[in-house]
Design a protein around this motif. Structure first.
Motif, PDB file in Angstrom:
ATOM      1  N   MET A   1       0.952  -1.283   0.075  1.00 56.12           N
ATOM      2  CA  MET A   1      -0.083   0.097   0.043  1.00 56.12           C
ATOM      3  C   MET A   1       0.987   0.922   0.032  1.00 56.12           C
ATOM      4  O   MET A   1       1.761   1.434   0.755  1.00 56.12           O
ATOM      5  CB  MET A   1      -0.831   0.021   1.216  1.00 56.12           C
ATOM      6  N   LEU A  84      -8.409  -0.086  -2.564  1.00 59.05           N
ATOM      7  CA  LEU A  84      -8.914  -1.105  -1.751  1.00 59.05           C
ATOM      8  C   LEU A  84      -9.353  -2.368  -2.270  1.00 59.05           C
ATOM      9  O   LEU A  84      -9.366  -3.428  -1.758  1.00 59.05           O
ATOM     10  CB  LEU A  84     -10.201  -0.492  -0.976  1.00 59.05           C
ATOM     11  N   MET A  86      -7.827  -4.012  -4.733  1.00 62.93           N
ATOM     12  CA  MET A  86      -6.554  -4.779  -5.282  1.00 62.93           C
ATOM     13  C   MET A  86      -6.118  -6.065  -4.258  1.00 62.93           C
ATOM     14  O   MET A  86      -6.579  -5.754  -3.095  1.00 62.93           O
ATOM     15  CB  MET A  86      -5.310  -3.905  -5.525  1.00 62.93           C
ATOM     16  N   PRO A  87      -5.736  -7.109  -4.702  1.00 60.39           N
ATOM     17  CA  PRO A  87      -5.288  -8.057  -3.762  1.00 60.39           C
ATOM     18  C   PRO A  87      -4.351  -7.450  -2.610  1.00 60.39           C
ATOM     19  O   PRO A  87      -3.409  -6.975  -3.087  1.00 60.39           O
ATOM     20  CB  PRO A  87      -4.715  -8.983  -4.374  1.00 60.39           C
ATOM     21  N   PRO A  88      -4.479  -7.606  -1.403  1.00 59.02           N
ATOM     22  CA  PRO A  88      -3.576  -7.140  -0.379  1.00 59.02           C
ATOM     23  C   PRO A  88      -2.162  -7.771  -0.497  1.00 59.02           C
ATOM     24  O   PRO A  88      -2.299  -8.988  -0.669  1.00 59.02           O
ATOM     25  CB  PRO A  88      -4.395  -7.264   0.836  1.00 59.02           C
ATOM     26  N   ALA A  89      -1.178  -7.112  -0.231  1.00 60.89           N
ATOM     27  CA  ALA A  89       0.302  -7.508  -0.034  1.00 60.89           C
ATOM     28  C   ALA A  89       0.142  -8.311   1.157  1.00 60.89           C
ATOM     29  O   ALA A  89      -0.611  -8.002   2.162  1.00 60.89           O
ATOM     30  CB  ALA A  89       1.070  -6.469  -0.377  1.00 60.89           C
ATOM     31  N   ASP A  91       1.186  -9.347   4.947  1.00 54.80           N
ATOM     32  CA  ASP A  91       1.440  -8.437   6.187  1.00 54.80           C
ATOM     33  C   ASP A  91       3.073  -8.548   6.238  1.00 54.80           C
ATOM     34  O   ASP A  91       3.808  -9.516   5.844  1.00 54.80           O
ATOM     35  CB  ASP A  91       0.971  -9.051   7.398  1.00 54.80           C
ATOM     36  N   LYS A  92       3.445  -7.363   6.663  1.00 53.78           N
ATOM     37  CA  LYS A  92       5.120  -7.278   6.918  1.00 53.78           C
ATOM     38  C   LYS A  92       5.271  -7.155   8.379  1.00 53.78           C
ATOM     39  O   LYS A  92       4.887  -6.300   8.904  1.00 53.78           O
ATOM     40  CB  LYS A  92       5.628  -5.997   5.858  1.00 53.78           C
TER      41      LYS A  92
END
Lengths: 181, 181
Positions: A1, A84, A86-89, A91-92
Motif C-alpha cells: 500500500m 482497496l 486490489m489483492p492485499p500484499a 503483512d510485513k
DNA sequence: TTTCGCATGTAAACAGTTACATGATTAC
DNA sequence: GTAATCATGTAACTGTTTACATGCGAAA
C-alpha cells in the motif's frame, strides 16, 4: 500500500493536514496497522493534489503556523476504492524482540527477564490506551472490528508472556536440567 | 537488526549457505520473525567473511551447483552476542489486510467475506505447518518459546475472525440498522 | 516439456527514514 | 528555562526488493 493511498484513506475520514495524518498513524485507530513519516507524507500530498485526488485549502491560524487542509475529491474516493479492491500484499512483520528471544541462550537471563517485562508493560499500556473512551471514534464497523482484533491479539500475546516467562528463565538458567512439562 | 546480524544468527545454529539462510527465513523457526532476500544476504555474507566473523568453505557437490558453506568464528559469536545485547528496535508491522478492513464500508461485502475467509485459511495453514513434527527442531528454549508465542497469537487472531466475521458483514450490509450488542 | 529446487551473485530501481531548516506558543 | 506541540517541507542517506544473468537435474 503506497503512501498516497494511506493518505487518501485518512483524508476520506475527514479533512486533514499532513501533520494530522502523521498523528493518525501514531495515535488514531490506524495506529499499529501502518505508519509513515513526514518525508513520505508531504510529497504524497503534493502528488495527490497534482492528480486531482484531493483539494488543498490553505488555512491561516491565530497563534499557530498556517496549515494546509486536504479534502478528498470524487476522483480521490474512486481511486481509494480502486486501491482497496486490489489483492492485499502480505503483512510485513519484523521483530528485534523475537529475534533476541530466539537466541535467548546467548543472552544473560536477567536481560531476557527485563525484555519480557518491558514487553508485557508495553502491551498493557497499549491495551489501556485502546480502552480509553475517546481514544478514537470507531465511527465505522470496520474500525471497530480492526480495533477489537488488535485488543484480542495483544491480550493473548501479553497472557502468553506472563504465563511462560518463568519457564523460559528456568530453562536458560539451568541448561543441563530437564524441565518438566 | 541488520542483515549481517540476521545471517550471523542463522549461522550460529549450524553451518549454512546463503541459499539455506534464505530458506530459514521462509520455512524454519525464523519464519514470521524476519525476512530477507538474496540481494541482502549475499553481500552480508561477503562482508561477514571480510570482517572475520564467519569462515567460508567452498563445497563441490555432485549433481548440484557448488555451494559456499559459512561457519561462525569466535569473533562472530562475540559480535552476535553484542548485537543481541543492544536495545531492540520497535517491532515493524504493516498490513494491507487490516487497512482494507478499516475501510470496509467502501468495499463490497462479498469481498470482505472473501478476504476474511482467506485470512482464516492462511492462519490455519500456518498453524498446521507449525504443528508438523520436524517443521523445525526447537533445539533451544528460546526457539520453543517464540514458536509457541506465534501459535498463541495466530490462534487468537483466527478465533477472533471466525467469531466476528458475520457481525461485520451484517453491519456493512445494513448500514442504516442498529446491530444489537 | 515445463516447472521446481538447487545455487550464487550484481545492478538498478524503489521505498523509507533521518536530519535539517524554521519558528511561534504553551505547558511544566 | 526547557521541552513539547503545532506546522511544512527538502535532501541525503540507507535499506530493500526486483530483475537479470546462468545452468543443471529431477519431478510432474
Amino acid at each position: 500500500m503506497d503512501t498516497k493511498t494511506l493518505c487518501l484513506g485518512i483524508i476520506s475520514r475527514g479533512a486533514a493536514s499532513g501533520y494530522e495524518i502523521k498523528k493518525a498513524f501514531e495515535e488514531g485507530g490506524m495506529n499499529h496497522i501502518y505508519h509513515t513519516s513526514y518525508g513520505s507524507i508531504y510529497p504524497a500530498l503534493t502528488a495527490l493534489t497534482r492528480e486531482g485526488l484531493v483539494d488543498c485549502a490553505e488555512m491561516a491560524q491565530e497563534k499557530r503556523p498556517d496549515k494546509k487542509v486536504y479534502t478528498i475529491t470524487a476522483a480521490g474516493r474512486a481511486a481509494l476504492e480502486n486501491a482497496l479492491s486490489m489483492p492485499p500484499a502480505d503483512d510485513k512483520f519484523r521483530s528485534d524482540f523475537l529475534f533476541i528471544l530466539f537466541f535467548a541462550h546467548f543472552v544473560p537471563p536477567a536481560r531476557i527477564a527485563m525484555l519480557i517485562d518491558q514487553r508485557i508493560a508495553w502491551y498493557e499500556n497499549c491495551l489501556a490506551d485502546m480502552n480509553t473512551p475517546g481514544h478514537c471514534r470507531h465511527t465505522t464497523a470496520g474500525e471497530t472490528f480492526v480495533h477489537n482484533l488488535g485488543v484480542a491479539v495483544y491480550s493473548s500475546a501479553a497472557d502468553y508472556l506472563k504465563t511462560n516467562r518463568q519457564l523460559l528463565l528456568d530453562q536458560i538458567s539451568h541448561p543441563d536440567q530437564q524441565v518438566a512439562e
